[in-house]
Design a protein around this motif. Structure first.
Motif, PDB file in Angstrom:
ATOM      1  N   SER A 155      -4.414   1.907 -19.487  1.00 22.48           N
ATOM      2  CA  SER A 155      -3.223   1.136 -18.849  1.00 22.48           C
ATOM      3  C   SER A 155      -2.907   0.143 -20.332  1.00 22.48           C
ATOM      4  O   SER A 155      -1.684   0.016 -20.243  1.00 22.48           O
ATOM      5  CB  SER A 155      -3.785   0.125 -17.769  1.00 22.48           C
ATOM      6  OG  SER A 155      -4.793  -0.732 -18.349  1.00 22.48           O
TER       7      SER A 155
ATOM      8  N   ARG B 132       1.309  -1.540 -20.393  1.00 18.12           N
ATOM      9  CA  ARG B 132       1.461  -2.157 -19.160  1.00 18.12           C
ATOM     10  C   ARG B 132       0.886  -3.724 -19.316  1.00 18.12           C
ATOM     11  O   ARG B 132      -0.018  -4.016 -20.147  1.00 18.12           O
ATOM     12  CB  ARG B 132       0.765  -1.490 -17.980  1.00 18.12           C
ATOM     13  CG  ARG B 132       1.462  -0.380 -17.712  1.00 18.12           C
ATOM     14  CD  ARG B 132       0.548   0.292 -16.659  1.00 18.12           C
ATOM     15  NE  ARG B 132       0.355  -0.110 -15.428  1.00 18.12           N
ATOM     16  CZ  ARG B 132      -0.201   0.277 -14.273  1.00 18.12           C
ATOM     17  NH1 ARG B 132      -0.922   1.207 -14.579  1.00 18.12           N
ATOM     18  NH2 ARG B 132      -0.487  -0.374 -13.145  1.00 18.12           N
TER      19      ARG B 132
ATOM     20  N   SER C 245      -9.621  -0.663  -5.325  1.00 14.61           N
ATOM     21  CA  SER C 245      -9.019   0.447  -6.279  1.00 14.61           C
ATOM     22  C   SER C 245      -7.929   1.509  -5.807  1.00 14.61           C
ATOM     23  O   SER C 245      -7.187   2.128  -6.354  1.00 14.61           O
ATOM     24  CB  SER C 245      -9.826   1.167  -7.186  1.00 14.61           C
ATOM     25  OG  SER C 245     -10.750   0.289  -8.066  1.00 14.61           O
ATOM     26  N   GLN C 246      -8.297   1.385  -4.349  1.00 10.39           N
ATOM     27  CA  GLN C 246      -7.223   2.217  -3.638  1.00 10.39           C
ATOM     28  C   GLN C 246      -5.727   1.832  -3.624  1.00 10.39           C
ATOM     29  O   GLN C 246      -4.848   2.473  -3.467  1.00 10.39           O
ATOM     30  CB  GLN C 246      -7.886   2.469  -2.345  1.00 10.39           C
ATOM     31  CG  GLN C 246      -8.931   3.449  -2.217  1.00 10.39           C
ATOM     32  CD  GLN C 246      -9.464   3.770  -0.855  1.00 10.39           C
ATOM     33  OE1 GLN C 246      -8.901   3.290   0.137  1.00 10.39           O
ATOM     34  NE2 GLN C 246     -10.610   4.385  -0.565  1.00 10.39           N
ATOM     35  N   HIS C 247      -5.693   0.341  -3.825  1.00 10.68           N
ATOM     36  CA  HIS C 247      -4.246  -0.100  -3.508  1.00 10.68           C
ATOM     37  C   HIS C 247      -3.552   0.280  -4.778  1.00 10.68           C
ATOM     38  O   HIS C 247      -4.014   0.341  -5.787  1.00 10.68           O
ATOM     39  CB  HIS C 247      -4.526  -1.688  -3.576  1.00 10.68           C
ATOM     40  CG  HIS C 247      -3.225  -2.108  -3.113  1.00 10.68           C
ATOM     41  ND1 HIS C 247      -2.231  -2.475  -3.943  1.00 10.68           N
ATOM     42  CD2 HIS C 247      -2.904  -2.790  -2.043  1.00 10.68           C
ATOM     43  CE1 HIS C 247      -1.335  -3.258  -3.516  1.00 10.68           C
ATOM     44  NE2 HIS C 247      -1.565  -3.253  -2.279  1.00 10.68           N
ATOM     45  N   GLU C 248      -2.198   0.538  -4.380  1.00 10.58           N
ATOM     46  CA  GLU C 248      -1.293   1.198  -5.534  1.00 10.58           C
ATOM     47  C   GLU C 248      -0.958   0.317  -6.835  1.00 10.58           C
ATOM     48  O   GLU C 248      -0.930   0.702  -7.649  1.00 10.58           O
ATOM     49  CB  GLU C 248      -0.189   1.745  -5.109  1.00 10.58           C
ATOM     50  CG  GLU C 248       0.754   0.578  -4.194  1.00 10.58           C
ATOM     51  CD  GLU C 248       1.865   1.183  -3.648  1.00 10.58           C
ATOM     52  OE1 GLU C 248       2.926   0.128  -3.249  1.00 10.58           O
ATOM     53  OE2 GLU C 248       2.085   2.071  -2.981  1.00 10.58           O
ATOM     54  N   ASP C 249      -1.209  -0.993  -6.382  1.00 12.38           N
ATOM     55  CA  ASP C 249      -1.079  -2.132  -7.391  1.00 12.38           C
ATOM     56  C   ASP C 249      -2.338  -2.574  -8.369  1.00 12.38           C
ATOM     57  O   ASP C 249      -1.982  -3.211  -9.474  1.00 12.38           O
ATOM     58  CB  ASP C 249      -0.107  -3.305  -7.010  1.00 12.38           C
ATOM     59  CG  ASP C 249       1.093  -3.013  -6.309  1.00 12.38           C
ATOM     60  OD1 ASP C 249       1.946  -2.273  -7.042  1.00 12.38           O
ATOM     61  OD2 ASP C 249       1.507  -3.497  -5.384  1.00 12.38           O
TER      62      ASP C 249
ATOM     63  N   VAL D 165      -4.170  -6.391 -12.093  1.00 15.55           N
ATOM     64  CA  VAL D 165      -2.899  -5.772 -11.450  1.00 15.55           C
ATOM     65  C   VAL D 165      -1.862  -5.902 -12.564  1.00 15.55           C
ATOM     66  O   VAL D 165      -1.924  -6.308 -13.453  1.00 15.55           O
ATOM     67  CB  VAL D 165      -2.608  -6.528 -10.296  1.00 15.55           C
ATOM     68  CG1 VAL D 165      -3.567  -6.402  -9.245  1.00 15.55           C
ATOM     69  CG2 VAL D 165      -2.218  -7.941 -10.529  1.00 15.55           C
ATOM     70  N   ASP D 166      -0.848  -5.049 -12.316  1.00  6.06           N
ATOM     71  CA  ASP D 166       0.418  -5.021 -13.232  1.00  6.06           C
ATOM     72  C   ASP D 166       0.964  -6.328 -12.750  1.00  6.06           C
ATOM     73  O   ASP D 166       1.220  -6.855 -11.755  1.00  6.06           O
ATOM     74  CB  ASP D 166       1.342  -4.025 -12.597  1.00  6.06           C
ATOM     75  CG  ASP D 166       2.292  -3.573 -13.857  1.00  6.06           C
ATOM     76  OD1 ASP D 166       2.911  -4.576 -14.161  1.00  6.06           O
ATOM     77  OD2 ASP D 166       2.922  -2.395 -13.815  1.00  6.06           O
TER      78      ASP D 166
ATOM     79  N   PHE E 164       0.876  -8.395  -1.215  1.00  5.68           N
ATOM     80  CA  PHE E 164      -0.369  -7.793  -1.752  1.00  5.68           C
ATOM     81  C   PHE E 164      -1.689  -8.190  -1.322  1.00  5.68           C
ATOM     82  O   PHE E 164      -2.549  -7.494  -1.118  1.00  5.68           O
ATOM     83  CB  PHE E 164      -0.239  -7.948  -3.392  1.00  5.68           C
ATOM     84  CG  PHE E 164      -1.360  -7.527  -4.253  1.00  5.68           C
ATOM     85  CD1 PHE E 164      -1.818  -6.294  -4.444  1.00  5.68           C
ATOM     86  CD2 PHE E 164      -2.205  -8.816  -4.756  1.00  5.68           C
ATOM     87  CE1 PHE E 164      -2.932  -5.941  -5.014  1.00  5.68           C
ATOM     88  CE2 PHE E 164      -3.611  -8.105  -5.513  1.00  5.68           C
ATOM     89  CZ  PHE E 164      -3.659  -6.825  -5.513  1.00  5.68           C
TER      90      PHE E 164
ATOM     91  N   GLU F 123      -2.314  -7.023   2.218  1.00 12.13           N
ATOM     92  CA  GLU F 123      -2.708  -5.703   2.201  1.00 12.13           C
ATOM     93  C   GLU F 123      -4.203  -5.292   1.750  1.00 12.13           C
ATOM     94  O   GLU F 123      -5.098  -4.562   2.138  1.00 12.13           O
ATOM     95  CB  GLU F 123      -1.730  -4.614   1.163  1.00 12.13           C
ATOM     96  CG  GLU F 123      -0.344  -4.689   1.825  1.00 12.13           C
ATOM     97  CD  GLU F 123       0.576  -4.336   0.822  1.00 12.13           C
ATOM     98  OE1 GLU F 123       0.356  -3.746  -0.481  1.00 12.13           O
ATOM     99  OE2 GLU F 123       1.982  -4.078   1.015  1.00 12.13           O
TER     100      GLU F 123
END
Length: 190
Positions: free
Chosen positions: A84, A89, A115-119, A137-138, A151, A154
């Protein structure tokens, strides 16, 4: 998951490891050429040594499997962080507390779920005892307050599917409350 077995068995782990090592050591000493034996049992000793070698390898690999998995996870997280950074990023570290973890397997399950969360770039449990987790996170998701709240919701939903809860930094977990009760009155009879 562990179904809570490690809440009881976890504290006994060092003792069971010591007993296993002592048992294996006893078996190796008995097969040692230094111990006086009958001459016609030589072929049996070769077979016994092979069996004991296999048993020893199996025992030690299972005995240290949680540590090996933890090490493998650390290596994977460092690789993700480097990739990353290579992509230029901007990452932000968020700190939370995860409740309801009972064993090392729970740590891996929580890290995998986060780690499954997209962000999420990387999620790493910092302390099993306190439930502290660092989530990288980004930085772009933190620009908008509603996006950040979304976020966190989720993330909580993801963890609740596995029976875990995520809270703000400083939260006192059930495990910490139970440990505090024992310290207040260590001689109480239940």
């Amino acid at each position: 998951g562990c179904a809570g077995f490690n809440k009881f068995l976890g504290p006994l782990r060092p003792y069971t490891r010591a007993m296993t090592v002592a048992w294996l050591l006893d078996k190796w000493i008995r097969l040692s050429p230094l111990v006086e034996k009958k001459k016609d049992s030589e072929c049996c000793n070769q077979k016994s040594r092979k069996t004991l070698m296999l048993s020893s390898i199996m025992c030690f690999s299972l005995m240290f499997m949680p540590e090996a998995l933890n090490f493998a996870g650390d290596w994977k997280n460092e690789t993700l962080m480097r990739s990353s950074q290579d992509q230029q990023r901007q990452l932000t570290k968020l700190e939370f507390v995860v409740d309801n973890m009972g064993c090392e397997a729970c740590v891996k399950a929580v890290e995998d779920a986060v780690s499954q969360h997209e962000d999420v770039v990387v999620g790493k449990i910092i302390s099993f005892d306190t439930g502290d987790i660092n989530i990288f996170v980004d930085s772009s998701i933190l620009v908008d307050q509603s996006r950040q709240q979304s976020f966190e919701r989720e993330l909580d939903d993801l963890l609740r599917l596995g029976g875990y809860e995520i809270h703000e930094k400083g939260w006192t977990t059930k495990k910490m409350k139970a440990a505090a009760k024992k310290v207040k009155n260590p001689f109480s009879v239940k």
